[in-house]
Design an enzyme around this catalytic site. Structure first.
Site, PDB file in Angstrom:
ATOM      1  N   HIS A 195       0.808  -1.224   0.000  1.00  0.00           N
ATOM      2  CA  HIS A 195       0.000   0.000   0.000  1.00  0.00           C
ATOM      3  C   HIS A 195       0.839   1.271   0.000  1.00  0.00           C
ATOM      4  O   HIS A 195       0.302   2.337   0.294  1.00  0.00           O
ATOM      5  CB  HIS A 195      -0.928   0.051   1.214  1.00  0.00           C
ATOM      6  CG  HIS A 195      -1.952  -1.029   1.263  1.00  0.00           C
ATOM      7  ND1 HIS A 195      -3.230  -0.871   0.794  1.00  0.00           N
ATOM      8  CD2 HIS A 195      -1.875  -2.301   1.709  1.00  0.00           C
ATOM      9  CE1 HIS A 195      -3.915  -1.993   0.968  1.00  0.00           C
ATOM     10  NE2 HIS A 195      -3.106  -2.879   1.533  1.00  0.00           N
ATOM     11  N   LYS A 248      -8.527  13.619   4.858  1.00  0.00           N
ATOM     12  CA  LYS A 248      -7.650  12.456   4.797  1.00  0.00           C
ATOM     13  C   LYS A 248      -6.604  12.641   5.877  1.00  0.00           C
ATOM     14  O   LYS A 248      -6.519  13.725   6.478  1.00  0.00           O
ATOM     15  CB  LYS A 248      -6.983  12.343   3.428  1.00  0.00           C
ATOM     16  CG  LYS A 248      -6.331  13.659   2.946  1.00  0.00           C
ATOM     17  CD  LYS A 248      -5.696  13.529   1.569  1.00  0.00           C
ATOM     18  CE  LYS A 248      -6.708  13.605   0.443  1.00  0.00           C
ATOM     19  NZ  LYS A 248      -6.582  12.543  -0.531  1.00  0.00           N
ATOM     20  N   ARG A 249      -5.792  11.604   6.160  1.00  0.00           N
ATOM     21  CA  ARG A 249      -4.721  11.789   7.116  1.00  0.00           C
ATOM     22  C   ARG A 249      -3.830  12.961   6.691  1.00  0.00           C
ATOM     23  O   ARG A 249      -3.666  13.229   5.503  1.00  0.00           O
ATOM     24  CB  ARG A 249      -3.890  10.502   7.212  1.00  0.00           C
ATOM     25  CG  ARG A 249      -4.615   9.375   7.925  1.00  0.00           C
ATOM     26  CD  ARG A 249      -4.976   9.775   9.349  1.00  0.00           C
ATOM     27  NE  ARG A 249      -3.795   9.898  10.158  1.00  0.00           N
ATOM     28  CZ  ARG A 249      -3.351   8.962  10.996  1.00  0.00           C
ATOM     29  NH1 ARG A 249      -4.026   7.835  11.155  1.00  0.00           N
ATOM     30  NH2 ARG A 249      -2.262   9.147  11.691  1.00  0.00           N
ATOM     31  N   LYS A 279       0.618  14.365   0.916  1.00  0.00           N
ATOM     32  CA  LYS A 279      -0.760  14.617   0.494  1.00  0.00           C
ATOM     33  C   LYS A 279      -1.001  16.107   0.234  1.00  0.00           C
ATOM     34  O   LYS A 279      -2.010  16.496  -0.333  1.00  0.00           O
ATOM     35  CB  LYS A 279      -1.739  14.092   1.547  1.00  0.00           C
ATOM     36  CG  LYS A 279      -1.711  12.561   1.706  1.00  0.00           C
ATOM     37  CD  LYS A 279      -2.665  12.102   2.802  1.00  0.00           C
ATOM     38  CE  LYS A 279      -2.539  10.634   3.145  1.00  0.00           C
ATOM     39  NZ  LYS A 279      -3.191   9.747   2.177  1.00  0.00           N
ATOM     40  N   THR A 327      -8.695   6.394  -1.691  1.00  0.00           N
ATOM     41  CA  THR A 327     -10.026   5.803  -1.793  1.00  0.00           C
ATOM     42  C   THR A 327     -11.096   6.851  -1.485  1.00  0.00           C
ATOM     43  O   THR A 327     -12.234   6.723  -1.938  1.00  0.00           O
ATOM     44  CB  THR A 327     -10.192   4.604  -0.831  1.00  0.00           C
ATOM     45  OG1 THR A 327      -9.655   4.973   0.443  1.00  0.00           O
ATOM     46  CG2 THR A 327      -9.457   3.386  -1.354  1.00  0.00           C
ATOM     47  N   LYS A 338     -15.044   7.873  -3.088  1.00  0.00           N
ATOM     48  CA  LYS A 338     -16.281   8.178  -2.348  1.00  0.00           C
ATOM     49  C   LYS A 338     -16.857   9.507  -2.818  1.00  0.00           C
ATOM     50  O   LYS A 338     -18.063   9.649  -3.017  1.00  0.00           O
ATOM     51  CB  LYS A 338     -16.009   8.214  -0.837  1.00  0.00           C
ATOM     52  CG  LYS A 338     -15.620   6.853  -0.274  1.00  0.00           C
ATOM     53  CD  LYS A 338     -14.979   6.937   1.116  1.00  0.00           C
ATOM     54  CE  LYS A 338     -14.173   5.669   1.389  1.00  0.00           C
ATOM     55  NZ  LYS A 338     -13.257   5.812   2.535  1.00  0.00           N
TER      56      LYS A 338
HETATM   57  C1  26Q Z   1       3.311   0.058  10.421  1.00  0.00           C
HETATM   58  C2  26Q Z   1       4.212  -0.322  11.393  1.00  0.00           C
HETATM   59  C3  26Q Z   1       4.159   0.229  12.663  1.00  0.00           C
HETATM   60  C4  26Q Z   1       3.153   1.166  12.955  1.00  0.00           C
HETATM   61  C5  26Q Z   1       2.255   1.542  11.979  1.00  0.00           C
HETATM   62  C6  26Q Z   1       2.326   0.995  10.702  1.00  0.00           C
HETATM   63  C7  26Q Z   1       1.369   1.414   9.661  1.00  0.00           C
HETATM   64  C8  26Q Z   1       0.004   1.546   9.956  1.00  0.00           C
HETATM   65  C9  26Q Z   1      -0.903   1.942   8.991  1.00  0.00           C
HETATM   66  C10 26Q Z   1       1.772   1.691   8.367  1.00  0.00           C
HETATM   67  C11 26Q Z   1       0.856   2.083   7.404  1.00  0.00           C
HETATM   68  C12 26Q Z   1      -0.488   2.209   7.692  1.00  0.00           C
HETATM   69  C13 26Q Z   1      -1.506   2.627   6.729  1.00  0.00           C
HETATM   70  C14 26Q Z   1      -1.286   2.857   5.451  1.00  0.00           C
HETATM   71  C15 26Q Z   1      -2.345   3.304   4.546  1.00  0.00           C
HETATM   72  O1  26Q Z   1      -3.453   3.604   4.957  1.00  0.00           O
HETATM   73  N1  26Q Z   1      -2.075   3.361   3.234  1.00  0.00           N
HETATM   74  C16 26Q Z   1      -3.073   3.765   2.268  1.00  0.00           C
HETATM   75  O2  26Q Z   1      -3.739   2.595   1.799  1.00  0.00           O
HETATM   76  C17 26Q Z   1      -4.836   2.941   0.979  1.00  0.00           C
HETATM   77  C18 26Q Z   1      -5.558   1.648   0.624  1.00  0.00           C
HETATM   78  O3  26Q Z   1      -4.817   0.909  -0.299  1.00  0.00           O
HETATM   79  C19 26Q Z   1      -4.370   3.690  -0.247  1.00  0.00           C
HETATM   80  O4  26Q Z   1      -5.506   4.109  -0.959  1.00  0.00           O
HETATM   81  C20 26Q Z   1      -3.540   4.911   0.144  1.00  0.00           C
HETATM   82  O5  26Q Z   1      -2.980   5.497  -1.010  1.00  0.00           O
HETATM   83  C21 26Q Z   1      -2.430   4.497   1.097  1.00  0.00           C
HETATM   84  O6  26Q Z   1      -1.743   5.633   1.571  1.00  0.00           O
END
Ligand code: 26Q
Length: 836
Positions: A377, A568-569, A574, A676, A680
């Protein structure tokens, strides 16, 4: 002590559990609702809290869900079908009540009957806490996937963690983000079913030991470990009016009884309670970082805990149904890894098959490497997960043995493919060498999987050319793309009832399970009557959004203005910063009197920053300060309004996306894997202003240039512009950007807070700004001007809005799940049996 002894009578309880189907008519539902309210919950006419009517209705629906969940499970067992298991550290489910009503087909008659009893459904829905067990896109994607799998009647089980505290609640104080814990389970969770009888045991620490088994064979066991119990809680996942209810199984950590005893016998009562705490900490809190936070022991514990408990659960079922014959295991099971977070599953399945089921390495590897599939991702190299080898050694010694062995065998394969290319072996090794060697989780996932996919076409292509190039050269057949989607049930049919009614009146109801049907709306884009109704619905949705903004931000949005939204975050890539620079530019134009043919605009920005991400937090502060200056300047009035919406979450998006005109998707090209939220918004008739990044490219492809405001450098151009990038030169030659930078550096938005935005200013003017904010400013402002112009022609805008919805068919997770199933899972749809 085991409180779940088997019954003496081991006969199946057929007569006990075969019940007549519960009624779905509004009389029966209302009768059940009243019984739950009065008898189960014990409330009376003086009850004045929304919680109890909510809980009574939820319990009423839950009965119907449990009924179908059992039937679905029995159908899967009876057919002994192949199944997929979706392993994810995050499931961002949001609220369940409305979704259950929609998918169960609870009709308007019921809503009306409740209303006649004094219960307003919209009001009591608000009593439900969001299940915020995820950060953002990746977690919400998992939730949309489950909805679509149930609707397609695919045997897919979700496995995740039942965090006691979900995503933090965000407050804004003096423009700063303040985090508060989200104790979402405080009032109980009506939807979950605890299943302590399927508790698993997960090992940590200790060491591995060689021993000879009864046949004299050399084996390995993991000893002296500190074990933790994993208790499953099941959540029902209803398909759309089809009798299928799948399961999301979430694990909660609990201390073992022996652990208590050991310490207790040693006379240390308090230590024993503390140890209990340490075990239960594992599932206490969701990590609020949407990029990896490496080196945190607790996070690695969470990851292994999920992998180990879930695999044991699957093997337990396998052994119950097939004894110890694993020859067909890989034909009947696969595991989809949602990013690298559950990647311990690769080594853990090897361990369970070898150490517990006594398969040899080759047998175990054959199974593992044909059951695991990995979804990536991210394109940011710094977000690829790595864990220190020493941490593994200490926490998961047996995992490390197995990872080393996987790596040794893998590197032998690399050496065979590229003889003498030591540099390539070093690059591709699962272990990154150095002073503090690291396990590269993405490489472990690729080596252990039969499928590796990205989440949008550009993203998958860039993975193959960049991040995972060596692996693509070795195993091109593993790599594939699966463009993301969202479920139209929640993101259109439920959250936008006005639009649902109009669309159903116009083209029927099939779009609810076949989103490509929306194309039929194209024919109506020139029908005045249809366009009027479309506009009225958007207007009503804007009023609902404006009410939320007024309540949560104290800012009055005029519903005739262009609603320009970015939620979004908060992340530098972004580029919320680019958005706010444009806002400052508009403000400056108004102040200079450059307001000919002005389009009034309301700008809404929302999102959470990771608590340790200082720059993201500063961006929030800047948005709030700019909003303050603009909203309180009597010269600006209705021409421009700006608000930062606190605590952005799933249930907020359900109000935001129906009321948005312009969707901001403005990441630096080549950085957003997919996005995503963009989908929406599009579904709900917002027009996108965006870069050629992630799924924006595919959105543009579907809707056409006339209905999309494109701007900015391409991913290829971004890579070339980097060397020799000179933002100061851009500022010097662009009058508008110069004025904006002048206001910022003058401290115009931080009069009482000197130096507050220094880091932000420096980031924009730095030749090393990786996000190229200044480089895209001009084309962004130009595209925004075109959007404003388009909005002034309301007929034109309405047509664009309709065509966006009409072109959004590709972005249903129904399509995405069909593709996963056709290319990766190979499951047969199963229709639940009519008898229980
Ligand atoms: C990993 C290790 C330790 C702590 C936290 C994490 C961690 C947690 C959440 C790393 C990444 C995430 C989330 C990532 C994320 O939301 N990515 C998004 O995924 C979406 C679905 O595929 C995409 O549409 C977005 O582009 C992408 O940023």
């Amino acid at each position: 002590m085991n409180n779940f002894k088997p019954l003496r009578n081991s006969q199946p309880l057929v007569e006990l559990t075969e019940l007549p189907a519960l009624g779905m008519d509004s009389d029966t539902i209302v009768a059940d609702f009243r019984r739950y309210f009065s008898h189960t919950l014990g409330r009376d006419k003086r009850c004045n809290s929304t919680h109890y009517p909510y809980a009574a209705l939820a319990l009423t629906l839950r009965d119907r869900l449990m009924e179908r969940m059992k039937k679905t499970r029995h159908a899967y067992e009876e057919k002994d079908c192949r199944r997929a298991h979706y392993l994810s550290l995050e499931f961002l489910m949001g609220r369940a009540l409305g979704n259950a009503m929609l998918n169960l087909g609870i009709n308007d008659g019921t809503t009306k009957a409740l209303f006649d009893l004094g219960i307003d459904l919209e009001e009591i829905s608000e009593a439900e806490q969001d299940a915020g067990l995820g950060n953002g896109g990746l977690g919400r994607l998992a939730a949309c996937f489950l909805d679509s799998c149930a609707t397609l009647q695919l045997p897919v089980l979700g496995y995740g963690i039942r965090y006691e505290y979900g995503m933090f609640r965000q407050k804004i104080e003096n423009g700063h983000q303040v985090e508060e814990p989200d104790h979402w389970l405080r009032d109980g969770n009506v939807w979950e079913l605890e299943r302590p009888e399927f508790t698993q045991r997960v090992q940590f620490g200790g060491r591995s030991e060689l021993y000879n088994d009864a046949d004299g064979k050399l084996r390995v066991r993991w000893i002296d470990s500190h074990d933790v119990l994993a208790i499953p809680y099941d959540l029902p996942i209803p398909g759309y009016r089809n009798g299928t209810v799948n399961t999301l199984r979430l694990w909660k950590a609990a201390a073992t009884d022996e652990f208590d005893l050991e310490e207790f016998n040693a006379g240390s009562y308090t230590e024993s309670v503390a140890a209990k705490n340490a075990a239960e900490n594992i599932t206490m809190v969701l990590y609020p970082n949407d990029a990896s936070e490496n080196g945190k022991t607790l996070r690695l514990r969470q990851q292994y805990f999920l992998a180990a408990a879930s695999l044991q659960d699957v093997l337990r079922r396998w052994i119950r149904d097939h004894n110890k014959d694993f020859s067909r295991f890989a034909d009947k099971n696969c595991f989809q890894l949602n990013d690298t977070h559950p990647t311990c599953a690769v080594a853990e399945l090897m361990r369970q098959l070898m150490d517990e089921q006594f398969l040899n390495w080759d047998e175990a590897w054959q199974i593992t490497s044909h059951t695991m599939a990995y979804t990536n991702h991210t394109l940011l190299p710094e977000a690829l997960e790595k864990w220190p080898v020493r941490l593994f050694r200490q926490l998961l010694p047996r995992m490390l043995d197995i990872i080393f062995e996987i790596n040794a065998r893998f590197l032998a394969e690399v050496a065979q493919h590229w003889p003498g290319d030591g540099e390539r072996q070093r690059r591709m090794s699962i272990i990154e060498e150095g002073a503090d060697p690291q396990v590269r989780m993405a490489y472990l996932a690729i080596v252990g999987s039969y499928s590796v996919n990205g989440v949008a076409e550009l993203h998958s292509k860039l993975l193959q050319e960049g991040l995972f190039r060596d692996f693509y050269e070795l195993w091109p057949e593993k790599f594939n793309n699966k463009t993301n989607g969202v479920t139209q049930r929640r993101w259109m049919a439920w959250c936008n009832p006005g639009l649902r009614a109009l669309v159903c009146d116009t083209i029927g109801e099939r779009w609810v399970t076949d989103l490509a049907e929306l194309r039929k709306l194209t024919d109506h884009a020139n029908d005045d009557n249809f366009c009027d109704r479309w506009r009225q619905i958007k207007h009503a949705n804007k009023a609902r959004l404006a009410a939320m903004v007024e309540a949560d931000c104290g800012v009055a949005f005029n519903t005739d203005a262009l609603f320009d939204v970015q939620v979004k975050r908060i992340h530098e890539y972004k580029r919320q910063l680019l958005n706010i620079l444009h806002v400052i530019h508009l403000y400056n134009r108004i102040k200079r009197g450059d307001t000919e043919n002005w389009t009034p605009r309301c700008v809404l920005i929302g999102g959470k920053a990771a608590p340790g991400y200082a720059m993201a937090k500063q961006i929030i502060k800047l948005v709030n300060n700019v909003a303050n200056v603009i909203n309180n300047d009597p010269a600006i009035r209705d021409k421009l309004k700006v608000a930062f919406l606190p605590n952005y979450r799933v249930s907020a998006m359900e109000v935001i996306c129906p009321g948005t005109d312009l969707s901001e998707q403005i990441s630096t090209a080549g950085k957003e894997a997919s996005g995503t939220g963009n989908m929406k918004f599009m579904m709900n008739g917002a027009v996108t202003i965006g870069t050629l990044d992630g799924a924006n490219i595919e959105i543009l492809e579907e809707v056409g240039h006339d209905n999309f405001f494109l701007f900015g450098l391409t991913a290829t151009e971004v890579e070339h512009v980097r060397d020799g990038y000179d933002p100061q030169a851009i500022i010097d030659t662009d009058e508008d950007l110069r004025r904006v930078m002048h206001l910022l550096s003058q401290g115009h938005f931080n009069q009482c807070e000197p130096g507050q935005f220094t880091d932000i200013i420096n980031s924009i003017t730095s030749p090393h700004d990786p996000w190229l904010v200044a480089a895209d400013f001009r084309s962004f402002v130009d595209a925004q001007r075109l959007a404003a112009e388009a909005y002034r022609d309301q007929e034109r805008w309405t047509r664009m809005s309709i065509l966006n919805t009409a072109s959004s068919g590709k972005f249903s997770t129904d399509r995405t799940m069909r593709e996963y199933n056709a290319d990766i899972w190979g499951l047969d749809p199963i229709v639940p049996l009519s008898s229980s």
